[in-house]
Design an enzyme around this catalytic site. Structure first.
Site, mmCIF file in Angstrom:
data_model
loop_
_atom_site.group_PDB
_atom_site.id
_atom_site.type_symbol
_atom_site.label_atom_id
_atom_site.label_comp_id
_atom_site.label_asym_id
_atom_site.label_seq_id
_atom_site.Cartn_x
_atom_site.Cartn_y
_atom_site.Cartn_z
ATOM 1 N N GLY A 92 0.687 -1.028 -0.005
ATOM 2 C CA GLY A 92 -0.032 0.059 -0.126
ATOM 3 C C GLY A 92 0.913 1.289 -0.018
ATOM 4 N N GLU A 93 0.669 2.328 0.740
ATOM 5 C CA GLU A 93 1.114 3.402 0.770
ATOM 6 C C GLU A 93 1.607 3.419 2.346
ATOM 7 O OE1 GLU A 93 3.352 6.727 0.381
ATOM 8 O OE2 GLU A 93 1.757 6.735 1.992
ATOM 9 N N SER A 94 3.066 3.424 2.437
ATOM 10 C CA SER A 94 3.762 3.118 3.661
ATOM 11 C C SER A 94 3.608 4.299 4.813
ATOM 12 C CB SER A 94 5.158 2.894 3.584
ATOM 13 O OG SER A 94 6.059 3.687 3.155
ATOM 14 N N CYS A 109 6.192 -5.444 0.372
ATOM 15 C CA CYS A 109 6.381 -3.977 -0.072
ATOM 16 C C CYS A 109 6.089 -2.848 0.918
ATOM 17 C CB CYS A 109 5.358 -3.816 -1.225
ATOM 18 S SG CYS A 109 5.434 -2.256 -2.327
ATOM 19 N N ARG A 146 12.856 3.465 0.529
ATOM 20 C CA ARG A 146 11.652 3.614 -0.128
ATOM 21 C C ARG A 146 11.453 3.989 -1.460
ATOM 22 N NH1 ARG A 146 7.756 7.675 0.123
ATOM 23 N NH2 ARG A 146 5.539 7.051 0.152
ATOM 24 N N ILE A 166 6.158 -3.552 -7.241
ATOM 25 C CA ILE A 166 5.066 -2.066 -7.505
ATOM 26 C C ILE A 166 5.829 -1.109 -6.854
ATOM 27 C CG2 ILE A 166 3.007 -1.292 -8.041
ATOM 28 C CD1 ILE A 166 1.847 -4.271 -8.041
ATOM 29 N N ARG A 167 6.442 0.054 -7.453
ATOM 30 C CA ARG A 167 6.988 1.140 -6.334
ATOM 31 C C ARG A 167 7.556 0.389 -5.299
ATOM 32 N NH1 ARG A 167 2.678 5.407 -5.118
ATOM 33 N NH2 ARG A 167 4.736 6.601 -4.330
ATOM 34 N N HIS A 192 5.306 -8.467 -4.222
ATOM 35 C CA HIS A 192 3.776 -9.042 -3.785
ATOM 36 C C HIS A 192 3.384 -10.225 -4.120
ATOM 37 C CE1 HIS A 192 2.237 -4.764 -3.405
ATOM 38 N NE2 HIS A 192 3.418 -4.511 -3.936
ATOM 39 N N GLU A 225 1.164 -12.073 -3.152
ATOM 40 C CA GLU A 225 -0.157 -12.197 -2.884
ATOM 41 C C GLU A 225 -1.137 -12.345 -4.433
ATOM 42 O OE1 GLU A 225 0.390 -7.992 -2.335
ATOM 43 O OE2 GLU A 225 1.334 -9.780 -1.894
#
Length: 213
Positions: free
Chosen positions: A61-63, A93, A122, A151-152, A192, A194
């Site tokens: 997600g967005e940490s 991630c 990051r 992903i990022r 990821h 998952e």
């Protein structure tokens, strides 16, 4: 009489109760993977839910947003305490970023959990357009290489002496960068697992939780 969480665990024949931090990010995908591994996934948004689980997945997600929400929901310090007390955790991630002892290229007010003695950079691989997939040799997993989706994504710049490196980028400009680690009961990947249908990383984590319980 034992606490209700202990009663639930004892009566639950489906497997260990593994929480998935459900404040932000791709937590739904982890639910499906854990269920397929024989675990009982539990959404975690409150302290009582955190107290009821045997292990915890921190999703992508967005940490920085996730760290703020941990404070808003009064979960930051309780989660740090459970990690200090030995609760198994797996971060993918953004979850890897949150589990780090030190985070580079993040906001000064961002929080982290000190779950693994590592320094994480990051967005190390670049922006969303720089997302990619590759095959990884993953220590301890048998069979074909793991198909990894980045992903990022972060990478690990420093792994402490007690940290086991499980996977590194095999080639390209980032060759040799650390993207999967384990320290005790805590596991982290920059990618990821998952989203690919390959359950081996989740099976590894479920086995860690079973052994700890």
């Amino acid at each position: 009489m034992p606490p209700s969480s202990e009663v639930e665990r004892r009566d639950n024949a489906a497997g260990p109760r593994i929480g998935v931090l459900a404040l932000q990010g791709d937590f739904r995908e982890h639910f499906g993977a854990l269920h397929s591994c024989g675990a009982t996934p539990v959404p975690v948004r409150r302290i009582g839910e955190l107290d009821s689980v045997d292990g915890l997945v921190i999703p992508g997600g967005e940490s920085t947003t996730m760290s703020k929400l941990l404070e808003v929901f009064d979960l930051l310090e309780p989660l740090r305490k459970r990690l200090r007390d030995g609760m198994p955790a797996f971060g993918s991630c953004a979850g890897m970023i949150l589990l780090a002892a030190e985070v580079l290229d993040t906001r000064p007010d961002a929080q982290h959990l000190d779950g693994i003695d590592m320094t994480v950079r990051r967005n190390a691989f670049g922006r969303q357009v720089d997302s990619f997939e590759t095959n990884l040799d993953f220590a301890g997993l048998t069979g074909d290489p793991v198909r990894a989706v980045f992903i990022r994504a972060p990478w690990v710049e420093r792994a402490g002496p007690g940290v086991e490196v499980l996977a590194t980028v095999p080639d390209g400009p980032a060759a040799g960068r650390i993207v999967a680690v384990r320290q005790g009961n805590v596991l982290a990947t920059a990618f990821h697992p998952e989203v690919t249908g390959d359950l081996r990383v989740h099976e590894l984590f479920t086995a860690i939780v079973r052994a700890a319980a």
